[in-house]
Design an enzyme around this catalytic site. Sequence first.
Site, short mmCIF file in Angstrom:
data_model
loop_
_atom_site.label_atom_id
_atom_site.label_comp_id
_atom_site.label_asym_id
_atom_site.label_seq_id
_atom_site.Cartn_x
_atom_site.Cartn_y
_atom_site.Cartn_z
CE LYS A 8 1.11 9.37 -1.10
NZ LYS A 8 1.36 10.70 -0.46
CG ASP A 129 -2.47 8.56 0.97
OD1 ASP A 129 -3.29 9.50 0.84
OD2 ASP A 129 -1.32 8.72 1.42
#
Length: 267
Positions: A8, A129
């Site tokens: 990401k 995350d």
Amino acid sequence: MTVYCPAKVNTFLSVGPPDEHGYHPIRTVFQAVSLFDELEIEQSMSDDITCDWPGLPAENTVTKALRLIRELVGIPPLSIRITKRIPSQAGLGGGSSDAAGVIRAAKQLAPDLVSDRFAHEVAVAVGADVPFFLVGGRARATGYGDVLEPQSDVRHKWLLVVKPESGVDTSEAYKKLDQAQREWERFSDAPYNDFERVAPFECGMIAERLRDHGATATLLCGSGSAVFGEFESEQGAKAAEKKILGEDIGKTFVVHTLTRQESLWIS
């Protein structure tokens, strides 16, 4: 099964002051990109977790996720072979994505027992995350990264990610950030990352080189140390990559943004 675990980037990341427990609330926009670790998973006589990266510790995000799932769900012994492509200490979320990959696999193995809520709770317990990688695509996050608002998919954008030789320890980056005078920025469409204030010198140099080679925008990846530049086309990103490789300033990855479906791929 093979679980594809994407990296990401954060297209916006603003960090609030630490709370009474020392945790930092954030405002961020996550975007999954086409750099993948892979988990090859099959049932086995006993658990066996191997990795082609020798730096993986015996206790890691994958083992933690599996242990937490088994506190409530009887997942059978598994052989898990991890192929690492996402560099560590880069801000790309590789370890978090791998943990989410195990949770996603558990949902396939025991769909009646691993609810969305249970999966989210395990993800939160593993790391900040991890919940995003159960959502994928593009998402806005608040809280500690655990309150997620999925966003509409955008057309593919091409990025060149450059990871310098040095890495960044996330906890140390937060400590440095707490020593800096700053406001807690509100959400904006403009690229922004608080950690650029405390990033290693070479991160700023890489961002400058990316802009010199045609990037329309640059930003630190998470807490660093990788930096990404956005390009108008794949050809533009690859042309810049060739120049960056000639300058020997870091490892490079030409990637594109992923839709939600693309970032939750299991085969």
